[in-house]
Motif scaffolding. Structure first.
Motif, PDB file in Angstrom:
ATOM      1  N   ARG A   1       8.356 -13.335  18.100  1.00  7.11           N
ATOM      2  CA  ARG A   1       8.527 -13.101  19.746  1.00  7.11           C
ATOM      3  C   ARG A   1       8.080 -11.471  20.195  1.00  7.11           C
ATOM      4  N   HIS A   2       7.986 -10.241  19.281  1.00  7.63           N
ATOM      5  CA  HIS A   2       7.797  -9.396  19.898  1.00  7.63           C
ATOM      6  C   HIS A   2       6.108  -9.490  21.112  1.00  7.63           C
ATOM      7  N   ARG A   3       5.347 -10.410  19.799  1.00  9.72           N
ATOM      8  CA  ARG A   3       3.666  -9.955  20.568  1.00  9.72           C
ATOM      9  C   ARG A   3       3.586 -10.587  20.984  1.00  9.72           C
ATOM     10  N   LEU A   4       4.845 -11.677  21.796  1.00  6.92           N
ATOM     11  CA  LEU A   4       4.707 -13.010  22.365  1.00  6.92           C
ATOM     12  C   LEU A   4       4.592 -12.055  24.218  1.00  6.92           C
ATOM     13  N   HIS A   5       5.910 -10.940  24.330  1.00  5.17           N
ATOM     14  CA  HIS A   5       6.761 -10.378  25.562  1.00  5.17           C
ATOM     15  C   HIS A   5       5.271  -8.975  25.939  1.00  5.17           C
ATOM     16  N   GLU A   6       4.980  -8.665  24.395  1.00  7.33           N
ATOM     17  CA  GLU A   6       3.979  -7.228  24.364  1.00  7.33           C
ATOM     18  C   GLU A   6       2.645  -7.912  25.534  1.00  7.33           C
ATOM     19  N   ARG A   7       1.851  -9.438  24.689  1.00  7.02           N
ATOM     20  CA  ARG A   7       1.408  -9.465  25.606  1.00  7.02           C
ATOM     21  C   ARG A   7       1.798 -10.283  27.079  1.00  7.02           C
ATOM     22  N   ALA A   8       2.630 -10.285  27.818  1.00  8.16           N
ATOM     23  CA  ALA A   8       3.032 -10.583  28.812  1.00  8.16           C
ATOM     24  C   ALA A   8       3.298  -9.794  29.642  1.00  8.16           C
ATOM     25  N   LEU A   9       4.017  -8.111  29.660  1.00  5.33           N
ATOM     26  CA  LEU A   9       3.425  -6.910  29.797  1.00  5.33           C
ATOM     27  C   LEU A   9       2.311  -6.832  30.037  1.00  5.33           C
ATOM     28  N   VAL A  10       1.508  -6.289  28.945  1.00  2.00           N
ATOM     29  CA  VAL A  10       0.347  -5.940  29.442  1.00  2.00           C
ATOM     30  C   VAL A  10      -0.776  -7.487  30.781  1.00  2.00           C
ATOM     31  N   ALA A  11      -0.390  -8.115  30.379  1.00  4.43           N
ATOM     32  CA  ALA A  11      -1.185  -8.906  31.385  1.00  4.43           C
ATOM     33  C   ALA A  11      -0.569  -9.128  33.086  1.00  4.43           C
ATOM     34  N   GLY A  12       0.678  -8.648  33.133  1.00  3.72           N
ATOM     35  CA  GLY A  12       0.865  -7.865  33.693  1.00  3.72           C
ATOM     36  C   GLY A  12       0.783  -6.709  34.614  1.00  3.72           C
ATOM     37  N   LEU A  13       0.767  -5.724  33.575  1.00  2.00           N
ATOM     38  CA  LEU A  13       0.045  -4.674  33.910  1.00  2.00           C
ATOM     39  C   LEU A  13      -1.365  -4.302  34.365  1.00  2.00           C
ATOM     40  N   ASP A  14      -1.640  -5.469  33.840  1.00  5.73           N
ATOM     41  CA  ASP A  14      -3.694  -5.577  34.189  1.00  5.73           C
ATOM     42  C   ASP A  14      -3.880  -6.176  35.102  1.00  5.73           C
ATOM     43  N   ALA A  15      -3.067  -7.010  35.563  1.00  2.66           N
ATOM     44  CA  ALA A  15      -3.624  -7.552  36.547  1.00  2.66           C
ATOM     45  C   ALA A  15      -2.924  -6.834  38.210  1.00  2.66           C
ATOM     46  N   MET A  16      -1.931  -5.694  37.731  1.00  2.00           N
ATOM     47  CA  MET A  16      -1.324  -4.634  38.666  1.00  2.00           C
ATOM     48  C   MET A  16      -2.978  -4.100  38.545  1.00  2.00           C
ATOM     49  N   GLY A  17      -3.666  -3.664  37.730  1.00  2.23           N
ATOM     50  CA  GLY A  17      -4.921  -2.637  37.935  1.00  2.23           C
ATOM     51  C   GLY A  17      -4.143  -1.619  37.389  1.00  2.23           C
ATOM     52  N   LEU A  18      -3.404  -0.966  36.833  1.00  2.00           N
ATOM     53  CA  LEU A  18      -2.559  -0.168  35.761  1.00  2.00           C
ATOM     54  C   LEU A  18      -3.871  -0.396  34.764  1.00  2.00           C
ATOM     55  N   THR A  19      -3.878   1.262  33.306  1.00  6.89           N
ATOM     56  CA  THR A  19      -4.817   1.484  32.429  1.00  6.89           C
ATOM     57  C   THR A  19      -3.949   1.414  31.343  1.00  6.89           C
ATOM     58  N   LEU A  20      -4.715   1.137  30.711  1.00  4.87           N
ATOM     59  CA  LEU A  20      -3.238   1.332  29.356  1.00  4.87           C
ATOM     60  C   LEU A  20      -3.833   2.659  28.367  1.00  4.87           C
TER      61      LEU A  20
ATOM     62  N   ILE B   1      -2.733   0.149  44.127  1.00  4.01           N
ATOM     63  CA  ILE B   1      -2.711  -1.414  42.627  1.00  4.01           C
ATOM     64  C   ILE B   1      -2.767  -2.532  43.502  1.00  4.01           C
ATOM     65  N   THR B   2      -2.878  -3.332  42.430  1.00  6.92           N
ATOM     66  CA  THR B   2      -2.886  -5.011  43.206  1.00  6.92           C
ATOM     67  C   THR B   2      -1.847  -5.713  42.990  1.00  6.92           C
ATOM     68  N   THR B   3      -1.130  -5.971  44.668  1.00  6.04           N
ATOM     69  CA  THR B   3       0.786  -6.312  44.330  1.00  6.04           C
ATOM     70  C   THR B   3       0.429  -8.057  44.416  1.00  6.04           C
ATOM     71  N   GLY B   4       1.485  -8.348  44.045  1.00  7.35           N
ATOM     72  CA  GLY B   4       1.504  -9.846  43.942  1.00  7.35           C
ATOM     73  C   GLY B   4       1.131 -10.785  42.647  1.00  7.35           C
ATOM     74  N   SER B   5       1.071  -9.778  42.050  1.00  8.55           N
ATOM     75  CA  SER B   5      -0.324 -10.424  41.147  1.00  8.55           C
ATOM     76  C   SER B   5       0.206 -10.859  39.074  1.00  8.55           C
ATOM     77  N   ALA B   6       1.613  -9.139  38.761  1.00 11.30           N
ATOM     78  CA  ALA B   6       2.267  -8.986  38.187  1.00 11.30           C
ATOM     79  C   ALA B   6       2.689  -9.925  37.258  1.00 11.30           C
ATOM     80  N   VAL B   7       4.002 -10.732  38.022  1.00  9.03           N
ATOM     81  CA  VAL B   7       4.466 -11.102  37.583  1.00  9.03           C
ATOM     82  C   VAL B   7       3.949 -12.671  37.240  1.00  9.03           C
ATOM     83  N   LYS B   8       3.603 -13.009  38.178  1.00  8.22           N
ATOM     84  CA  LYS B   8       2.858 -14.008  37.765  1.00  8.22           C
ATOM     85  C   LYS B   8       1.812 -14.326  37.169  1.00  8.22           C
ATOM     86  N   ALA B   9       1.003 -12.740  36.606  1.00 10.19           N
ATOM     87  CA  ALA B   9       0.429 -13.040  34.749  1.00 10.19           C
ATOM     88  C   ALA B   9       1.022 -12.896  33.665  1.00 10.19           C
TER      89      ALA B   9
END
Length: 419
Positions: free
Chosen positions: A296-315, A396-404
């Protein structure tokens, strides 16, 4: 004198996406409200025994000793180090973030001769480098952080555990931020003492520090045993304690062992409500199942990271050693990170964390831990960041984070419960 009046306590509801404390599971909150029992009531001592067995399961150990220290996570670190370090002992502390410095600080206060090695923040050590330092410095004890929340990195421990065991060196591990959210294999990794925390992946309020340790640790502790006069049996053989007895009474693990054993030494008054909360938190972890919880923790991490990446933020940091439960994000150039955090809290009721030392003002830290680690929190957190960052000058790129993020959840559908 004017009589003061105080309002009813009514804390604001929050979405807590920090690396601790996190949101408390409502079932734990309910357990905290249950009626008090006396600390030696057979009903209560039965709860103590159950909690010890649950902690063995959590830490994945067959150790006899697994119980909580009454106090915040730091109390567990201090109790273990105070019990094991005698003045002049040589202690090696590998440091890759803020909490490695804490282990060194606590060891120094115990009178240790502390030797440190350091690696760049955002990375961890190659096990071979730690083993090389062990062979050159020849410590009697190694103290190391497992999950370093200041940088969001996790240190591999199996090879280090084997090296310490082969050389008869004690290995003490700070697993405060990982236990209950990421694998902590006490026996398989040959860890001698492990300290956990309640306020992170266990979703219990801060106030207890679960610990476990093996027979190797107990043997050293017992050489330092002294029971305080007034509760010491008249025929006790430890009346003439060694000169190197443990200097803290509250954190004396030899007396705490007797408190948690059938002897029920009257060392202190147990934090009854906190034990209720810890027991319920542990019950919920084990009911979910450790492997399912880690997934469960891995799943929600993947979703969070996908959204951050879609915004164009850098980890931030080396991705190969990233903690599942903490994601570090570089603050975009020209953006006031604290202003963003303040507005997130004021307008959305969402809290994320800043960082320390050389990373202060450089990164945000987003926790996905325990009860806080759920789909609604991830989606709301991403949506709030996406709406707010352009207001603070971030391109940032908007409109994509939640979708990702939703795409990750859709991909996982059927493989995971909707949590």
């Amino acid at each position: 004198m004017t009589e003061r009046r105080y309002s009813d306590l009514s804390p604001s509801p929050r979405i807590i996406l920090t690396p601790g404390p996190v949101e408390v599971d409502p079932r734990v909150s309910r357990a905290l409200s249950y009626p008090m029992l006396g600390q030696f009531d057979p009903e209560f001592t039965a709860l103590m025994n159950e909690t010890m067995q649950m902690l063995r399961d959590l830490f994945r150990t067959s150790n006899r000793w697994a119980y909580p220290i009454d106090g915040t996570s730091r109390s567990g670190l201090e109790a273990v180090l105070t019990g094991l370090i005698e003045p002049g002992d040589r202690v090696l502390v590998p440091i890759f973030g803020r909490f490695g410095y804490l282990l060194a600080e606590l060891s120094e206060r115990c009178g240790a001769e502390v030797v440190t090695i350091e690696t760049a923040w955002g990375t961890v050590f190659e096990p071979a480098d730690v083993i090389e330092a062990i062979d050159s410095e020849k410590p009697s004890l190694v103290a190391i952080v497992h999950g370093e929340t200041s940088t969001g990195r996790v240190q591999p421990l199996h090879e280090i555990g084997r090296a310490c065991r082969d050389r008869d060196i004690l290995l003490v591990v700070d697993a405060v931020a990982t236990v209950g959210g990421m694998p902590v294999e006490t026996d398989a990794w040959l860890l001698d003492a492990v300290i956990g925390g309640t306020q992170k992946c266990l979703s219990v309020p801060s106030g207890m520090a679960p610990i476990t340790y093996n027979d190797r640790v107990e043997r050293k502790l017992m050489r330092r045993k002294r029971i305080e006069k007034g509760i010491r049996p008249e025929d006790d053989k430890d009346a003439d304690a060694p000169a190197a007895f443990i200097r803290s009474n509250y954190f004396d693990l030899t007396q705490l062992q007797d408190y948690w054993s059938p002897l029920r030494l009257n060392h202190h008054t147990e934090a009854t409500a906190m034990l209720y909360g810890l027991r319920e938190g542990l019950r919920l972890v084990l009911e979910e199942g450790l492997e399912a919880r880690f997934a469960r923790h891995r799943l929600h991490e993947r979703a969070l990271v996908a959204g951050l990446d879609a915004m164009g933020l850098t980890l931030y940091g080396d991705d190969s050693c990233k903690m599942t439960v903490v994601t570090c994000v570089r603050i975009p150039a020209g953006v006031d990170g604290e202003a963003v955090r303040s507005q997130l809290l004021a307008d959305f009721g969402i809290e994320i964390a800043s960082s320390f030392g050389p990373l202060k003002g450089q990164i945000w830290r987003i926790g996905t831990m325990g009860y806080s680690c759920r789909k609604s929190n991830v989606l709301l957190g991403l949506a709030a960041l996406e709406a707010m960052l352009p207001l603070h000058g971030a391109a940032i790129t908007t409109g994509s984070a939640v979708k990702a993020a939703l795409a990750i959840y859709e991909e996982a559908k059927g493989a995971m419960p909707d949590a």
